[in-house]
Motif scaffolding. Structure first.
Motif, PDB file in Angstrom:
ATOM      1  N   THR A 798       0.834  -1.199   0.000  1.00  0.00           N
ATOM      2  CA  THR A 798       0.000   0.000   0.000  1.00  0.00           C
ATOM      3  C   THR A 798       0.875   1.257   0.000  1.00  0.00           C
ATOM      4  OG1 THR A 798      -1.676  -1.213   1.253  1.00  0.00           O
ATOM      5  CG2 THR A 798      -1.872   1.179   1.213  1.00  0.00           C
ATOM      6  N   GLU A 799       1.937   1.255   0.804  1.00  0.00           N
ATOM      7  CA  GLU A 799       2.820   2.419   0.869  1.00  0.00           C
ATOM      8  C   GLU A 799       3.470   2.706  -0.486  1.00  0.00           C
ATOM      9  OE1 GLU A 799       2.647   0.593   4.951  1.00  0.00           O
ATOM     10  OE2 GLU A 799       2.924  -0.155   2.920  1.00  0.00           O
ATOM     11  N   ARG A 800       3.936   1.644  -1.131  1.00  0.00           N
ATOM     12  CA  ARG A 800       4.637   1.831  -2.410  1.00  0.00           C
ATOM     13  C   ARG A 800       3.685   2.337  -3.484  1.00  0.00           C
ATOM     14  NH1 ARG A 800       7.875  -2.737  -5.964  1.00  0.00           N
ATOM     15  NH2 ARG A 800       8.979  -1.271  -7.316  1.00  0.00           N
ATOM     16  N   LEU A 801       2.480   1.796  -3.522  1.00  0.00           N
ATOM     17  CA  LEU A 801       1.505   2.236  -4.516  1.00  0.00           C
ATOM     18  C   LEU A 801       1.126   3.699  -4.303  1.00  0.00           C
ATOM     19  CD1 LEU A 801      -0.799  -0.919  -4.646  1.00  0.00           C
ATOM     20  CD2 LEU A 801       0.466   0.045  -6.576  1.00  0.00           C
ATOM     21  N   TRP A 802       0.871   4.056  -3.061  1.00  0.00           N
ATOM     22  CA  TRP A 802       0.472   5.444  -2.763  1.00  0.00           C
ATOM     23  C   TRP A 802       1.589   6.410  -3.160  1.00  0.00           C
ATOM     24  CZ3 TRP A 802      -4.447   5.885  -0.496  1.00  0.00           C
ATOM     25  CH2 TRP A 802      -4.883   7.202  -0.316  1.00  0.00           C
ATOM     26  N   SER A 803       2.831   6.032  -2.857  1.00  0.00           N
ATOM     27  CA  SER A 803       3.974   6.869  -3.196  1.00  0.00           C
ATOM     28  C   SER A 803       4.097   7.025  -4.702  1.00  0.00           C
ATOM     29  CB  SER A 803       5.250   6.247  -2.620  1.00  0.00           C
ATOM     30  OG  SER A 803       6.375   6.997  -2.977  1.00  0.00           O
ATOM     31  N   ASP A 824      -6.506   1.690   3.207  1.00  0.00           N
ATOM     32  CA  ASP A 824      -6.244   2.618   2.106  1.00  0.00           C
ATOM     33  C   ASP A 824      -6.159   1.884   0.770  1.00  0.00           C
ATOM     34  OD1 ASP A 824      -6.258   4.962   3.562  1.00  0.00           O
ATOM     35  OD2 ASP A 824      -4.134   4.846   4.039  1.00  0.00           O
ATOM     36  N   LEU A 825      -5.989   0.565   0.823  1.00  0.00           N
ATOM     37  CA  LEU A 825      -5.997  -0.222  -0.412  1.00  0.00           C
ATOM     38  C   LEU A 825      -7.342  -0.094  -1.126  1.00  0.00           C
ATOM     39  CD1 LEU A 825      -4.370  -2.081  -2.200  1.00  0.00           C
ATOM     40  CD2 LEU A 825      -5.064  -4.005  -0.781  1.00  0.00           C
ATOM     41  N   ILE A 826      -8.424   0.104  -0.372  1.00  0.00           N
ATOM     42  CA  ILE A 826      -9.747   0.312  -0.982  1.00  0.00           C
ATOM     43  C   ILE A 826      -9.713   1.553  -1.863  1.00  0.00           C
ATOM     44  CG2 ILE A 826     -12.173   0.813  -0.495  1.00  0.00           C
ATOM     45  CD1 ILE A 826     -11.802  -0.665   2.174  1.00  0.00           C
ATOM     46  N   SER A 827      -9.147   2.647  -1.341  1.00  0.00           N
ATOM     47  CA  SER A 827      -9.053   3.887  -2.113  1.00  0.00           C
ATOM     48  C   SER A 827      -8.192   3.693  -3.350  1.00  0.00           C
ATOM     49  CB  SER A 827      -8.471   5.000  -1.239  1.00  0.00           C
ATOM     50  OG  SER A 827      -9.292   5.251  -0.130  1.00  0.00           O
ATOM     51  N   LEU A 828      -7.102   2.937  -3.216  1.00  0.00           N
ATOM     52  CA  LEU A 828      -6.217   2.694  -4.360  1.00  0.00           C
ATOM     53  C   LEU A 828      -6.945   1.937  -5.470  1.00  0.00           C
ATOM     54  CD1 LEU A 828      -3.008   1.775  -2.356  1.00  0.00           C
ATOM     55  CD2 LEU A 828      -3.162   3.644  -4.012  1.00  0.00           C
ATOM     56  N   PRO A 841      -7.033   9.201   1.348  1.00  0.00           N
ATOM     57  CA  PRO A 841      -7.026   8.146   2.364  1.00  0.00           C
ATOM     58  C   PRO A 841      -8.445   7.652   2.635  1.00  0.00           C
ATOM     59  CG  PRO A 841      -5.575   9.924   3.033  1.00  0.00           C
ATOM     60  CD  PRO A 841      -6.303  10.403   1.803  1.00  0.00           C
ATOM     61  N   PHE A 842      -8.575   6.345   2.828  1.00  0.00           N
ATOM     62  CA  PHE A 842      -9.889   5.743   3.038  1.00  0.00           C
ATOM     63  C   PHE A 842     -10.595   6.384   4.227  1.00  0.00           C
ATOM     64  CE2 PHE A 842     -12.503   2.285   4.951  1.00  0.00           C
ATOM     65  CZ  PHE A 842     -13.426   2.164   3.921  1.00  0.00           C
ATOM     66  N   LYS A 877     -17.642   4.854  13.445  1.00  0.00           N
ATOM     67  CA  LYS A 877     -17.109   5.304  12.156  1.00  0.00           C
ATOM     68  C   LYS A 877     -15.597   5.088  12.086  1.00  0.00           C
ATOM     69  CE  LYS A 877     -15.836   9.383  11.915  1.00  0.00           C
ATOM     70  NZ  LYS A 877     -14.580  10.151  12.145  1.00  0.00           N
ATOM     71  N   ASP A 878     -14.865   5.423  13.147  1.00  0.00           N
ATOM     72  CA  ASP A 878     -13.408   5.236  13.172  1.00  0.00           C
ATOM     73  C   ASP A 878     -13.042   3.764  13.042  1.00  0.00           C
ATOM     74  OD1 ASP A 878     -12.770   7.868  15.635  1.00  0.00           O
ATOM     75  OD2 ASP A 878     -13.069   7.938  13.466  1.00  0.00           O
ATOM     76  N   HIS A 879     -13.842   2.888  13.659  1.00  0.00           N
ATOM     77  CA  HIS A 879     -13.572   1.460  13.546  1.00  0.00           C
ATOM     78  C   HIS A 879     -13.780   0.994  12.108  1.00  0.00           C
ATOM     79  CE1 HIS A 879     -13.043  -2.586  15.175  1.00  0.00           C
ATOM     80  NE2 HIS A 879     -13.946  -2.966  14.294  1.00  0.00           N
ATOM     81  N   ILE A 880     -14.810   1.481  11.463  1.00  0.00           N
ATOM     82  CA  ILE A 880     -15.057   1.131  10.062  1.00  0.00           C
ATOM     83  C   ILE A 880     -13.903   1.621   9.186  1.00  0.00           C
ATOM     84  CG2 ILE A 880     -16.554   1.642   8.074  1.00  0.00           C
ATOM     85  CD1 ILE A 880     -18.928   1.644  10.033  1.00  0.00           C
ATOM     86  N   ALA A 881     -13.380   2.808   9.489  1.00  0.00           N
ATOM     87  CA  ALA A 881     -12.281   3.355   8.690  1.00  0.00           C
ATOM     88  C   ALA A 881     -11.050   2.468   8.736  1.00  0.00           C
ATOM     89  CB  ALA A 881     -11.941   4.761   9.173  1.00  0.00           C
ATOM     90  N   SER A 882     -10.848   1.777   9.845  1.00  0.00           N
ATOM     91  CA  SER A 882      -9.657   0.926   9.970  1.00  0.00           C
ATOM     92  C   SER A 882      -9.932  -0.540   9.700  1.00  0.00           C
ATOM     93  CB  SER A 882      -9.059   1.063  11.374  1.00  0.00           C
ATOM     94  OG  SER A 882      -9.981   0.632  12.357  1.00  0.00           O
TER      95      SER A 882
END
Length: 926
Positions: A798-803, A824-828, A841-842, A877-882
């Motif tokens: 995920t880090e490499r893709l975002w970068s 954040d992979l969902i957003s990618l 960021p998701f 909501k915060d739990h869903i985000a993670s």
């Protein structure tokens, strides 16, 4: 057997293990032992479950409850207090009993009524009778001594950050806070600070024994040496002449030891009965994965009772304190003192957010305690793309352990990635190209004026990899055996002797290690770190970088590096594996504009370019320059600045950008205008104005042309450039700048993979079936997709893709600086499929959808959500985000459980809860 009977049976067993004799009131014999626990002892308010006698005197009471009441055992404290203050039959003295205990078969809570503001705490096991006898013989309790008897700290020979740390810690202990965190930058003297605190706890606090936990055996040895070298400010004798210090190497704790130094692995072995692998103490716990077989629980050990240690100092134990080994900390009835240079959210949470002192890396650079660093990158074709060995090729086959070679043909085509280098495949050319590129860069760009190689540390992947590096280093540099040495636990030569020579002598110039010098080990002359291995842990990476941050005066540096001219001004991190790009690091280089000339930075500031990058880069250059200039040059600049030194100019720029100080300035401005402002009420514009005010004041001296000229002239007098042609086959060599083409290639590989595998991976199928399968997405599906992407040959984390997206499509990417979550992979994926026009960021997207969702609900409902309901919805909501979703079972997790868990949230929402969770799962994730 009833629950009550079962609980009594377990309580009896635990009391007997701790050395108590259990008696019924009809067979009472107080002379049977030092400690006697009498069941159903009569009082004027009814029989107490247990009354504890020590040396024939009633000293405490136990209120026993069945296990089902364990979670709410604190509600029985009033009942325990009633028995403790009741009149005991046959007892003439009706003084209230001092020791109050509530217990089930599983949970024990203890209160010492002699403490200031007595407060109950959970303990792992009952105390021994002898412990109560010792406490009764003391004029006051440990906690009362900490609150009322600690003298003022002498400040001689202590840095400001050390004074702040010891003072803050003692204030925290005086308030009876069970956990405290000292955050101090690497190189700022954490161990010295800790020993100062330990000395005061022993001498003035009357602590019986203190446990000093370390990460590896090597760090234990180093800590022991520091204890032996420590001389307290109020006594001419060494610490070890005053107190017995034991470095634990067996299961036996010296009864006379007042400080025990141990790895957490060894202490876990003592308490669990799990045999210890001696070599395990040589490996940093940042690199150790707990296996499924390591499941033994810590159990009571009468030889090491829970009261053995009153304090535990945890010196950079990192993630080890959160997993199976955490049981060691749960076992002892001790205050926990954490020391770290690299805290993360888990660290803050574990220590109850009680940060008693904070001294950041940036502050340490500004104060001259540490030096700044630059990042230099080396990329080779094979490191980036891997290679392929065709079948029937004649190559060496080498045994991993013995390194014995045989010359034979390959059986099949073997493709390998850069991540597999030096593990399954060794490519000596790749190692040679990196070493040659490092040599060229150091000699021509990084330290062009040096006649000898600066002291350099190389991090290798394995012991075998270290051997290969050593051989090629000697070949490329044309040097003999003394020039570079391996410093690992498996080295044939004595590692401590090599390390001492590396630190103090001319040779070796280069040391190669796997993890022996990765954390804690002090080598001040280090000026170059070469990473030829990647690192999993952010904290561990910070620790490895920390080997280079120590400052060193000019004379000491010159003793080991003859051509060094002046004090150590910086170190350079050479990244040959992409370790710096993975967003692991917690601190960043102060140097933000390494390609901009100093005179241009000075001119830019004078013309009003006051952004963070420019100001911090100028600060870094000035702090570095201050270490290089002679007295005459320093005096010329000071005269041109109106009496301000170069170092003070640089420090002033860093301090101006301190976020906490900016907030305080904003508050002061608001108060000056007659406003009653609080930090939460400050407007962004007010904070921006405070920042601008502070930065403008710090940059004001640079308005003077004579000062800018004096600084630039001094810099040019110190600098010597050597033009050299680089003939190696490195694909990229430069200061931390990733090629855009590589980023686009990474993005294309990701898009191709999504297209090719959309039918076989559940998470991808979810997105291709929009919008009908929204509720089907789970965290497990995202984990599965991440695991497939991150494995060879793709290596798409995920880090490499975002970068990659941030570099190739910067205008469409938000939140590049925020920490990545797995979700954040969902957003990618959504961005790659064109479902979203921006990559965010998701958690940000979930926040946005939550605002829309809750606004709609409040508008539709007869009454809007209450403040408590809204707080719960935000937590959900915060739990869903993670985690992608929320269900009833998730209320057992810490953030939700701490608020009362499922029981409380059901009281707040009732039967509406399940419907709300379903809606949030559908609308916040899709």
């Amino acid at each position: 057997m009833t629950p009550e009977t079962k609980a009594r049976q377990q309580i009896d067993q635990k009391l007997e293990q701790a050395g108590w004799v259990i008696q019924d009131v009809k067979q009472i014999n107080l002379g049977a032992a030092v400690g006697v626990a009498v069941r159903e002892y009569p009082t004027d308010t009814g029989p107490a479950d247990y009354v504890l006698f020590v040396n024939r005197n009633a000293v405490g009471v136990i209120e026993a409850k069945k296990d089902s009441a364990g979670e709410n055992i604190t509600v029985t404290e009033k009942q325990t207090e009633r028995y403790a203050t009741a009149a005991l039959k046959w007892r003439k003295d009706n003084t209230p009993l001092r020791f109050l205990i509530e217990a089930t078969g599983q949970i024990i809570r203890f209160t010492d009524n002699a403490d200031p503001a007595p407060r109950s705490r959970e303990i792992f096991h009952f105390f021994k009778p002898e412990t109560f006898a010792a406490w009764l013989g003391q004029p006051d309790t440990l906690r009362r001594r900490l609150a009322e008897r600690m003298p003022v700290l002498p400040e001689r020979n202590l840095r400001d950050c050390q004074i702040s740390a010891v003072t803050g810690l003692e204030q925290s202990l005086a308030q009876n806070k069970p956990r405290a965190l000292v955050h101090m930058a690497t190189g700022a003297g954490k161990t010295f600070t800790a020993i100062t605190a330990v000395y005061r706890l022993l001498k003035f606090g009357g602590a019986r024994r203190i446990l000093f936990l370390v990460d590896t055996r090597n760090l234990g040895k180093q800590a022991h040496q520091e204890f032996m070298a420590y001389t307290p400010p109020d006594d001419g004798r060494k610490f070890t002449e005053l107190y017995n210090v034991q470095r634990l190497s067996s299961p036996s704790i010296d009864p006379h030891a007042q400080v025990c130094i141990s790895t957490i692995q060894r202490m876990y072995s003592i308490l669990s009965g799990e045999p210890i692998d001696e070599s395990a103490e040589d490996l940093s716990l940042n690199e150790v994965q707990q296996t499924a077989a390591q499941q033994k629980l810590v159990r009571y050990n009468p030889a090491v009772p829970v009261e053995t240690f009153g304090f535990i100092v945890i010196d950079e134990c990192h993630r080890s304190i959160y997993n199976l080994w955490k049981q060691v900390l749960d076992y002892f009835d001790a205050s926990l003192i954490g020391l770290t240079a690299t805290p993360d959210k888990r660290t803050f949470g574990f220590f109850n957010e009680n940060i008693v002192a904070e001294y950041t890396y940036e502050q340490s650079v500004a104060d001259g305690v540490n030096v700044g660093y630059d990042v230099y990158e080396i990329e080779t074709d094979i490191t980036q793309r891997g290679a392929e060995l065709k079948a029937k090729e004649w190559v060496d086959h080498r045994d991993r352990a013995t390194r014995k070679k045989r010359w034979s043909e390959t059986d099949e085509d073997t493709a390998y990635t850069g991540k597999e280098l030096d593990r399954s495949v060794v490519n000596l050319s790749q190692i040679r190209q990196v070493i040659q590129a490092m040599k060229t860069a150091v000699e021509t760009q990084i330290f062009p004026s040096r006649r000898e190689t600066p002291k350099t540390l190389i991090f290798a992947k394995t012991d075998s990899h270290a051997d290969d590096i050593i051989n090629i280093l000697r070949e490329v540099y044309g040097q003999g055996n003394a020039f570079c040495k391996k410093v690992t636990y498996r080295a044939e030569e004595d590692a401590d002797s090599i390390l001492s020579s590396f630190r103090n002598d001319y040779n070796p110039r280069i040391a190669v290690t796997v993890d022996m010098i990765a954390t804690g080990t002090d080598v001040k002359p280090l000026e170059v770190l070469l990473f030829m291995r990647d690192v999993r842990s952010k904290g561990y990476y910070e620790q490895m970088k920390g080997r280079g941050v120590r400052s060193l005066d000019g004379d000491s540096l010159k003793r080991v590096s003859n051509s060094a001219d002046g004090a150590k001004a910086r170190f350079v991190l050479i990244d040959a594996v992409g370790v710096e790009k993975s967003l692991k690091t917690e601190s960043r280089p102060l140097e933000k504009k390494s390609g901009v000339a100093l005179k241009d930075l000075l001119q830019g500031v004078a013309m009003g370019s006051l952004d963070d990058d420019t100001v911090l880069s100028l600060a870094n250059r000035l702090v570095r320059l201050a270490k290089q200039l002679d007295d005459k040059a320093q005096a010329r600049i000071e005269q041109a600045s109106g009496g301000v030194s170069v170092a003070a100019l640089g420090k002033g720029l860093i301090v101006a950008l301190d976020p906490d100080a900016i907030v305080q300035t904003a508050l002061a401005n608001a108060q000056a205008q007659g406003k009653t402002a609080s930090e939460d009420a400050l407007l962004p514009a007010e904070i921006d104005a405070a920042r601008a005010q502070r930065v403008a004041a710090a940059c004001a001296p640079f308005d003077r042309p004579e000062l800018r000229d004096a600084i630039d002239n001094a810099r040019r007098e110190r600098e010597q450039l050597i033009d050299h042609i680089n003939l190696d086959q490195v694909t990229f060599s430069g200061f931390s700048e990733q090629a855009e083409g590589e980023a686009r290639e990474v993005i294309q590989r990701f898009a191709d993979y999504i297209q090719q595998h959309k039918d076989e991976i559940a998470a991808l199928d979810f997105f291709y079936q929009q919008p009908y399968q929204r509720r089907a997405l789970t965290f497990a599906m995202i984990e599965d997709l991440h695991e497939r992407l991150s494995k060879p040959p793709l290596m798409l984390t995920t880090e490499r893709l975002w970068s990659a997206y941030a570099r190739a499509q910067a205008g469409q990417v938000k939140g590049s600086e925020s920490r990545r979550q797995l979700t954040d992979l969902i957003s990618l994926v959504r961005f790659a499929l064109g479902l979203d026009g921006e990559l965010k960021p998701f958690a940000d997207e979930v926040d946005k959808r939550f605002q829309t969702w809750i606004f709609r609900h409040n508008a539709q409902r007869a009454t809007a959500f209450t403040p408590e309901q809204t707080d719960w919805l935000r937590l959900m909501k915060d739990h869903i985000a993670s985690s992608c979703s929320i269900a009833r079972d998730d209320f057992d997790y810490a953030e939700l459980a701490d608020k009362g868990g499922l029981q409380r949230v059901w009281q707040v929402f009732g039967s509406e809860l399940d419907g709300l969770m379903d809606e949030m799962n559908r609308e916040l994730v899709a």
